[in-house]
Design an enzyme around this catalytic site. Structure first.
Site, PDB file in Angstrom:
ATOM      1  N   TYR A 142      22.913  19.567 -23.870  1.00  0.00           N
ATOM      2  CA  TYR A 142      21.698  18.874 -23.431  1.00  0.00           C
ATOM      3  C   TYR A 142      20.610  19.907 -23.172  1.00  0.00           C
ATOM      4  O   TYR A 142      20.832  20.899 -22.474  1.00  0.00           O
ATOM      5  CB  TYR A 142      21.983  18.092 -22.145  1.00  0.00           C
ATOM      6  CG  TYR A 142      20.781  17.369 -21.573  1.00  0.00           C
ATOM      7  CD1 TYR A 142      20.223  16.284 -22.236  1.00  0.00           C
ATOM      8  CD2 TYR A 142      20.222  17.762 -20.367  1.00  0.00           C
ATOM      9  CE1 TYR A 142      19.131  15.605 -21.708  1.00  0.00           C
ATOM     10  CE2 TYR A 142      19.132  17.089 -19.822  1.00  0.00           C
ATOM     11  CZ  TYR A 142      18.593  16.016 -20.505  1.00  0.00           C
ATOM     12  OH  TYR A 142      17.517  15.345 -19.984  1.00  0.00           O
ATOM     13  N   ASP A 155      20.044  28.188 -23.959  1.00  0.00           N
ATOM     14  CA  ASP A 155      19.635  27.321 -22.863  1.00  0.00           C
ATOM     15  C   ASP A 155      20.512  27.675 -21.663  1.00  0.00           C
ATOM     16  O   ASP A 155      21.658  27.230 -21.556  1.00  0.00           O
ATOM     17  CB  ASP A 155      19.796  25.853 -23.248  1.00  0.00           C
ATOM     18  CG  ASP A 155      19.291  24.901 -22.181  1.00  0.00           C
ATOM     19  OD1 ASP A 155      19.237  25.308 -20.998  1.00  0.00           O
ATOM     20  OD2 ASP A 155      18.972  23.751 -22.509  1.00  0.00           O
ATOM     21  N   LYS A 175      16.960  25.369 -12.749  1.00  0.00           N
ATOM     22  CA  LYS A 175      17.874  25.275 -11.612  1.00  0.00           C
ATOM     23  C   LYS A 175      17.625  26.378 -10.587  1.00  0.00           C
ATOM     24  O   LYS A 175      16.707  26.297  -9.795  1.00  0.00           O
ATOM     25  CB  LYS A 175      19.337  25.316 -12.092  1.00  0.00           C
ATOM     26  CG  LYS A 175      19.679  24.306 -13.188  1.00  0.00           C
ATOM     27  CD  LYS A 175      19.683  22.886 -12.705  1.00  0.00           C
ATOM     28  CE  LYS A 175      20.237  21.949 -13.760  1.00  0.00           C
ATOM     29  NZ  LYS A 175      20.102  20.535 -13.414  1.00  0.00           N
TER      30      LYS A 175
END
Length: 419
Positions: free
Chosen positions: A144, A239, A267
């Site tokens: 994702y 990613d 994050k």
């Protein structure tokens, strides 16, 4: 009278689609009719609006490496808050955070801040396409990269959890430029590069998959991606929204020794506030406006509060003892949960799959018993342990989790399996 979870949910359903602002929060996949509404958090614990307290293994999906309401982070944010919440102009804090990122991440010489991982991934892809003059992308099923049109095909946790097709609302032409391959399958990547390499702008990958549950790269997989990109002139994009600063200070690229051309971060880089970034070699990043011709912008990029939180966290990650402690906590939890299913862990991220395993790609992950996982979730929730409300997500270990919280979790999970 205090507001209750049911009261809030009924109000939320009238005001917010599905009553939630991100789909997995609905918790339908784990058999709950209403989502939990949280009121507060401290250390490894959270409390919902009904007054129930839980050991938290979600940690806002990973950024809270020092736990909830960490005193040093709060102090940094409060100090920044007194100076103003946003300026729409550069600040010293942005430069300081950029320095921390460049010092930590092996492949990054320059970095551009954004407000979300989706925005950072979208911008990284745009930069890769501009730098190569090509359009096609290779991504991996179960990875994702945010809800970017070109990257939603077979996009992991949220879509897997809810059983939603990957591309409603996405123009066919956009999705058609994305080649989706099985994770950990070097032969499939080599065949795709042989066929599409001349038009390939980038291969984008989670170096440790965290959106179909934790799936480590098999030996040689990341190295092969690097070699194949070099052979065809495509760029390699890591990613590291989840893995960055979590599996090592320098992310998965430090842990596995493979350097991408562009890295996407999120994050932990915001220390629990909305922030993300992407970076790479200086000559590549200088293609971005205002010095280059690739436009990318954001009113709240480098927000002073998020920058202060992120800098507070990243500075403390210079100490190798942080990662030694995270590894020890992760290993203790892994050993305790191992009798109850397939446990896969890389550093401070872990998944207990309700199957025998091993899980090496999204097809393997999809064979998990999601109904059993839902029953497990409800069982441990009733005993004060909050797991991710999806089989296809991670447990996130923090420095706030001590032996007491780990042992309590093992006991709760073991009780479900009759131990």
């Amino acid at each position: 009278m205090a507001v209750t979870r049911s009261d809030l949910y009924q109000r939320a359903r009238r005001l917010i689609p599905g009553g939630v602002n991100s789909p997995v929060r609905a918790m339908r996949a784990v058999g709950l009719d209403e989502p939990l509404f949280m009121r507060s958090g401290a250390g490894a614990l959270i409390e919902d609006v009904n007054g129930n307290r839980y050991v938290d293994w979600v940690l806002s999906w990973g950024p809270l490496l020092f736990g909830h309401a960490d005193a040093a982070t709060l102090a940094a944010v409060e100090e920044a808050l007194r100076r103003g919440t946003t300026f729409g102009a550069p600040t010293e804090g942005e430069v300081e955070l950029a320095q921390e990122i460049v010092d930590a991440v092996p492949s990054i010489e320059m970095v551009r801040m954004t407000s979300s991982g989706t925005e950072a991934a979208m911008s990284a892809v745009r930069l890769a396409r501009a730098a190569t003059g090509r359009d096609r992308l290779i991504k991996f099923a179960g990875n994702y990269h945010g809800h970017v049109d070109a990257l939603l095909a077979s996009a992991g946790s949220g879509l897997m959890t809810l059983g939603i097709p990957s591309t409603p609302g996405v123009p066919r032409g956009v999705a058609g430029e994305t080649i989706v391959l099985p994770y950990n399958d070097v032969d499939a990547v080599a065949a795709a590069v042989a066929r599409y390499g001349e038009g390939l702008a980038a291969i984008i990958v989670e170096p440790v998959a965290g959106n179909m549950g934790v799936v480590p790269p098999e030996p040689g997989f990341l190295e092969a991606l690097r070699t194949l990109c070099d052979a065809c002139g495509a760029l390699l994009v890591f990613d590291e929204v989840i893995t960055g600063f979590r599996v090592a200070r320098g992310g998965a690229q430090e842990r596995f020794g493979v350097r991408p051309d562009i890295t996407v971060l999120g994050k932990i880089v915001g220390g629990g506030l909305p922030a993300a970034a992407f970076g790479g070699r200086a000559e590549l990043m200088e293609r971005l406006a205002p010095v280059g011709d690739v436009y990318q912008a954001g009113t709240l990029s480098g927000n002073p509060l998020a920058v202060a939180a992120g800098t507070s966290v990243l500075r403390r990650l210079r100490d190798p003892a942080v990662y030694e402690a995270l590894e020890a906590r992760g290993a203790r939890l892994e050993a305790g949960l191992a009798p109850f299913g397939c446990v896969q862990r890389v550093g401070a991220m872990m998944t207990l799959f309700c199957q025998d395993g091993p899980v090496r790609d999204d097809a393997d992950a999809a064979r998990s018993d999601t109904e059993r996982y839902g029953a497990l979730f409800r069982h441990v929730l009733a005993r004060g342990v909050y797991l991710a409300p999806s089989q296809f997500e991670c447990m996130f270990v923090s420095l706030a989790h001590g032996d007491e919280e780990i042992d309590r979790t093992i006991e709760a999970v073991g009780g479900f399996f009759g131990h």
